[in-house]
Write a protein that holds these residues in place. Structure first.
Motif, PDB file in Angstrom:
ATOM      1  N   ASP A  65      26.516  43.702  -9.208  1.00 20.95           N
ATOM      2  CA  ASP A  65      27.258  44.635  -8.355  1.00 20.95           C
ATOM      3  C   ASP A  65      27.355  46.008  -9.018  1.00 20.95           C
ATOM      4  O   ASP A  65      27.248  47.040  -8.353  1.00 20.95           O
ATOM      5  CB  ASP A  65      28.659  44.099  -8.037  1.00 20.95           C
ATOM      6  CG  ASP A  65      28.612  42.963  -7.021  1.00 20.95           C
ATOM      7  OD1 ASP A  65      27.572  42.798  -6.355  1.00 20.95           O
ATOM      8  OD2 ASP A  65      29.618  42.238  -6.903  1.00 20.95           O
ATOM      9  N   LEU A  69      25.838  49.255  -7.279  1.00 15.74           N
ATOM     10  CA  LEU A  69      26.675  50.420  -6.969  1.00 15.74           C
ATOM     11  C   LEU A  69      26.025  51.699  -7.472  1.00 15.74           C
ATOM     12  O   LEU A  69      26.104  52.738  -6.827  1.00 15.74           O
ATOM     13  CB  LEU A  69      28.075  50.251  -7.568  1.00 15.74           C
ATOM     14  CG  LEU A  69      29.054  49.487  -6.676  1.00 15.74           C
ATOM     15  CD1 LEU A  69      30.304  49.099  -7.458  1.00 15.74           C
ATOM     16  CD2 LEU A  69      29.441  50.302  -5.442  1.00 15.74           C
ATOM     17  N   HIS A 111      29.503  46.864  -0.453  1.00 16.41           N
ATOM     18  CA  HIS A 111      30.262  47.846  -1.224  1.00 16.41           C
ATOM     19  C   HIS A 111      30.802  49.018  -0.407  1.00 16.41           C
ATOM     20  O   HIS A 111      31.773  49.644  -0.792  1.00 16.41           O
ATOM     21  CB  HIS A 111      29.430  48.371  -2.391  1.00 16.41           C
ATOM     22  CG  HIS A 111      29.037  47.301  -3.351  1.00 16.41           C
ATOM     23  ND1 HIS A 111      29.956  46.645  -4.146  1.00 16.41           N
ATOM     24  CD2 HIS A 111      27.835  46.742  -3.630  1.00 16.41           C
ATOM     25  CE1 HIS A 111      29.329  45.736  -4.883  1.00 16.41           C
ATOM     26  NE2 HIS A 111      28.050  45.783  -4.579  1.00 16.41           N
TER      27      HIS A 111
END
Length: 126
Positions: A65, A69, A111
């Motif tokens: 993640d 991102l 996200h």
């Protein structure tokens, strides 16, 4: 059994995180779709376990993640720049380090809670 990194001093944690961020951003390591902990460890000189712990504990993210991102940030910052302008979504995704268009879409949904189209309204893909 307690985590061996729990005893890290605040300064050391910050120093390591700054180092991780520096290498990720300055060398744009996240653009490599195969980026793994081992590579980041090699670049930063910080063990993979420690990197993983810090990203989890301090940033509340898992490694994937965290990397995704960075890719999203790069994508959104450059979406109308010459480097990405006029490219297919597939090509854009690959340039930003995603393995595929689908993984790019999944990361955006996860996200940002939005699709890519939301960010490119008014540009070449709308």
């Amino acid at each position: 059994m307690g985590n061996m990194f729990c005893k890290l001093k605040k300064e050391e944690k910050e120093e390591c995180l700054v180092r991780i961020e520096f290498f990720m951003n300055s060398k744009k390591l996240f653009l490599n779709k195969d980026l793994c902990l081992a590579q980041l460890s090699e670049e930063t000189g910080i063990t993979g376990h420690k990197i993983s712990y810090l990203i989890n504990a301090e940033l509340r993210l898992n490694f994937n993640d965290y990397v995704n991102l960075k890719r999203i940030q790069y994508l959104l910052e450059n979406i109308n720049a010459p480097i990405l302008k006029n490219l297919s979504i597939e090509k854009m995704s690959l340039i930003c380090g995603f393995g595929s268009r689908a993984s790019c879409f999944r990361a955006l949904r996860k996200h940002k809670g939005k699709s890519l189209k939301h960010f490119i309204i008014g540009s070449h893909l709308s």
